[in-house]
Design a protein around this motif. Structure first.
Motif, PDB file in Angstrom:
ATOM      1  N   GLY A  33       7.302 -10.865   4.626  1.00 21.33           N
ATOM      2  CA  GLY A  33       7.919  -9.604   4.226  1.00 21.33           C
ATOM      3  C   GLY A  33       6.934  -8.690   3.518  1.00 21.33           C
ATOM      4  N   MET A  34       6.071  -9.286   2.691  1.00 24.34           N
ATOM      5  CA  MET A  34       5.050  -8.499   1.996  1.00 24.34           C
ATOM      6  C   MET A  34       4.041  -7.920   2.987  1.00 24.34           C
ATOM      7  SD  MET A  34       5.426  -8.349  -1.304  1.00 24.34           S
ATOM      8  CE  MET A  34       3.781  -8.040  -1.892  1.00 24.34           C
ATOM      9  N   VAL A  35       3.643  -8.730   3.945  1.00 30.42           N
ATOM     10  CA  VAL A  35       2.698  -8.256   4.956  1.00 30.42           C
ATOM     11  C   VAL A  35       3.338  -7.129   5.763  1.00 30.42           C
ATOM     12  CG1 VAL A  35       1.371  -8.907   7.003  1.00 30.42           C
ATOM     13  CG2 VAL A  35       1.489 -10.457   5.052  1.00 30.42           C
ATOM     14  N   MET A  36       4.604  -7.283   6.094  1.00 32.39           N
ATOM     15  CA  MET A  36       5.301  -6.243   6.863  1.00 32.39           C
ATOM     16  C   MET A  36       5.376  -4.941   6.072  1.00 32.39           C
ATOM     17  SD  MET A  36       6.547  -5.362   9.683  1.00 32.39           S
ATOM     18  CE  MET A  36       6.679  -6.891  10.531  1.00 32.39           C
ATOM     19  N   LEU A  37       5.652  -5.023   4.767  1.00 37.96           N
ATOM     20  CA  LEU A  37       5.668  -3.812   3.943  1.00 37.96           C
ATOM     21  C   LEU A  37       4.298  -3.138   3.944  1.00 37.96           C
ATOM     22  CD1 LEU A  37       7.778  -4.817   0.812  1.00 37.96           C
ATOM     23  CD2 LEU A  37       8.333  -3.037   2.479  1.00 37.96           C
ATOM     24  N   LEU A 101       3.275  -6.405 -12.728  1.00 42.29           N
ATOM     25  CA  LEU A 101       2.288  -5.376 -13.022  1.00 42.29           C
ATOM     26  C   LEU A 101       2.733  -4.620 -14.265  1.00 42.29           C
ATOM     27  CD1 LEU A 101       1.722  -4.032  -9.418  1.00 42.29           C
ATOM     28  CD2 LEU A 101       0.369  -5.717 -10.646  1.00 42.29           C
ATOM     29  N   PHE A 102       1.823  -4.437 -15.181  1.00 41.78           N
ATOM     30  CA  PHE A 102       2.113  -3.774 -16.449  1.00 41.78           C
ATOM     31  C   PHE A 102       3.241  -4.483 -17.206  1.00 41.78           C
ATOM     32  CE2 PHE A 102       0.840  -0.471 -13.350  1.00 41.78           C
ATOM     33  CZ  PHE A 102      -0.425  -0.229 -13.842  1.00 41.78           C
ATOM     34  N   ASN A 103       3.356  -5.791 -16.974  1.00 44.64           N
ATOM     35  CA  ASN A 103       4.410  -6.615 -17.587  1.00 44.64           C
ATOM     36  C   ASN A 103       5.805  -6.052 -17.341  1.00 44.64           C
ATOM     37  OD1 ASN A 103       2.732  -8.603 -18.657  1.00 44.64           O
ATOM     38  ND2 ASN A 103       2.242  -7.302 -20.408  1.00 44.64           N
ATOM     39  N   ARG A 104       5.971  -5.376 -16.218  1.00 46.70           N
ATOM     40  CA  ARG A 104       7.248  -4.723 -15.974  1.00 46.70           C
ATOM     41  C   ARG A 104       7.764  -4.879 -14.552  1.00 46.70           C
ATOM     42  NH1 ARG A 104       8.749   0.727 -18.794  1.00 46.70           N
ATOM     43  NH2 ARG A 104      10.959   0.354 -18.692  1.00 46.70           N
ATOM     44  N   TRP A 105       6.938  -4.594 -13.549  1.00 52.43           N
ATOM     45  CA  TRP A 105       7.396  -4.577 -12.164  1.00 52.43           C
ATOM     46  C   TRP A 105       6.660  -5.621 -11.340  1.00 52.43           C
ATOM     47  CZ3 TRP A 105       5.480   0.305 -14.042  1.00 52.43           C
ATOM     48  CH2 TRP A 105       6.487   1.136 -14.522  1.00 52.43           C
ATOM     49  N   ARG A 106       7.375  -6.259 -10.446  1.00 53.27           N
ATOM     50  CA  ARG A 106       6.732  -7.176  -9.510  1.00 53.27           C
ATOM     51  C   ARG A 106       5.926  -6.349  -8.507  1.00 53.27           C
ATOM     52  NH1 ARG A 106       6.947 -12.003 -10.634  1.00 53.27           N
ATOM     53  NH2 ARG A 106       8.807 -12.965 -11.445  1.00 53.27           N
ATOM     54  N   ALA A 107       4.798  -6.880  -8.103  1.00 51.05           N
ATOM     55  CA  ALA A 107       3.936  -6.171  -7.152  1.00 51.05           C
ATOM     56  C   ALA A 107       4.691  -5.883  -5.862  1.00 51.05           C
ATOM     57  CB  ALA A 107       2.675  -6.982  -6.878  1.00 51.05           C
ATOM     58  N   ARG A 108       5.552  -6.811  -5.434  1.00 47.05           N
ATOM     59  CA  ARG A 108       6.320  -6.589  -4.212  1.00 47.05           C
ATOM     60  C   ARG A 108       7.252  -5.386  -4.363  1.00 47.05           C
ATOM     61  NH1 ARG A 108       8.429 -10.950  -1.900  1.00 47.05           N
ATOM     62  NH2 ARG A 108       7.064 -12.328  -3.027  1.00 47.05           N
ATOM     63  N   SER A 109       7.777  -5.168  -5.559  1.00 48.12           N
ATOM     64  CA  SER A 109       8.649  -4.010  -5.794  1.00 48.12           C
ATOM     65  C   SER A 109       7.849  -2.713  -5.767  1.00 48.12           C
ATOM     66  CB  SER A 109       9.363  -4.152  -7.139  1.00 48.12           C
ATOM     67  OG  SER A 109      10.156  -5.310  -7.154  1.00 48.12           O
ATOM     68  N   VAL A 110       6.635  -2.755  -6.298  1.00 46.16           N
ATOM     69  CA  VAL A 110       5.775  -1.570  -6.261  1.00 46.16           C
ATOM     70  C   VAL A 110       5.441  -1.225  -4.813  1.00 46.16           C
ATOM     71  CG1 VAL A 110       3.507  -0.662  -6.909  1.00 46.16           C
ATOM     72  CG2 VAL A 110       4.840  -1.994  -8.557  1.00 46.16           C
ATOM     73  N   LEU A 111       5.134  -2.233  -4.012  1.00 45.57           N
ATOM     74  CA  LEU A 111       4.828  -2.002  -2.594  1.00 45.57           C
ATOM     75  C   LEU A 111       6.037  -1.403  -1.875  1.00 45.57           C
ATOM     76  CD1 LEU A 111       2.696  -2.244  -0.391  1.00 45.57           C
ATOM     77  CD2 LEU A 111       3.435  -4.595  -0.024  1.00 45.57           C
ATOM     78  N   ALA A 112       7.213  -1.933  -2.138  1.00 43.69           N
ATOM     79  CA  ALA A 112       8.434  -1.393  -1.521  1.00 43.69           C
ATOM     80  C   ALA A 112       8.693   0.034  -1.986  1.00 43.69           C
ATOM     81  CB  ALA A 112       9.625  -2.290  -1.848  1.00 43.69           C
TER      82      ALA A 112
END
Length: 132
Positions: A33-37, A101-112
């Motif tokens: 899913g991450m690769v697809m994003l 990231l920044f102790n707040r958001w998952r990297a996958r959420s930032v990518l989405a």
């Protein structure tokens, strides 16, 4: 009984990972899913480049001063820089998919979120193309 003793002695796991292994989450495997994003993000970046060049050919201007300077130099410099500035963060975000990231958001959420923002940009450019 032997199983109960083994479970009590086994290292404690949190979120499917031993505490000692949580330090190097960048070494994790990433899911499809991450690769697809990341692939969708790159396709949207390519689409944005094409739409930007089309709008400029119809009399529009690039509002980003850095990208405008590259565009004045050459279309190849503009396109290559745009792909690098999108591709490298996409790769880093895929690799860091399980990190905060920044102790707040998952990297996958930032990518989405980046994919969502690019979708909004493409929609805006489609509106501009329809009225130009």
């Amino acid at each position: 009984m032997g199983t109960l003793v083994a479970c009590a002695v086994a290292p404690r796991r949190m979120n499917g990972r031993r505490q000692s292994d949580r330090r190097f989450a960048l070494l994790d495997r990433f899911d499809s899913g991450m690769v697809m994003l990341a692939v969708v993000l790159m396709l949207l970046s390519i689409t944005d480049s094409v739409f930007t060049l089309t709008l400029i050919s119809r009399g529009g201007t690039e509002v980003n001063p850095f990208m405008n300077a590259l565009l004045q130099h050459s279309v190849w410099a503009f396109t290559a820089t745009k792909m690098l500035l999108t591709g490298i963060p996409a790769i880093v975000l895929v690799a860091a998919g399980n990190l905060l990231l920044f102790n707040r958001w998952r990297a996958r959420s930032v990518l989405a979120a980046l994919v969502g923002l690019y979708l909004g940009l493409i929609a805006y450019e489609l509106v501009l193309l329809s009225i130009s």
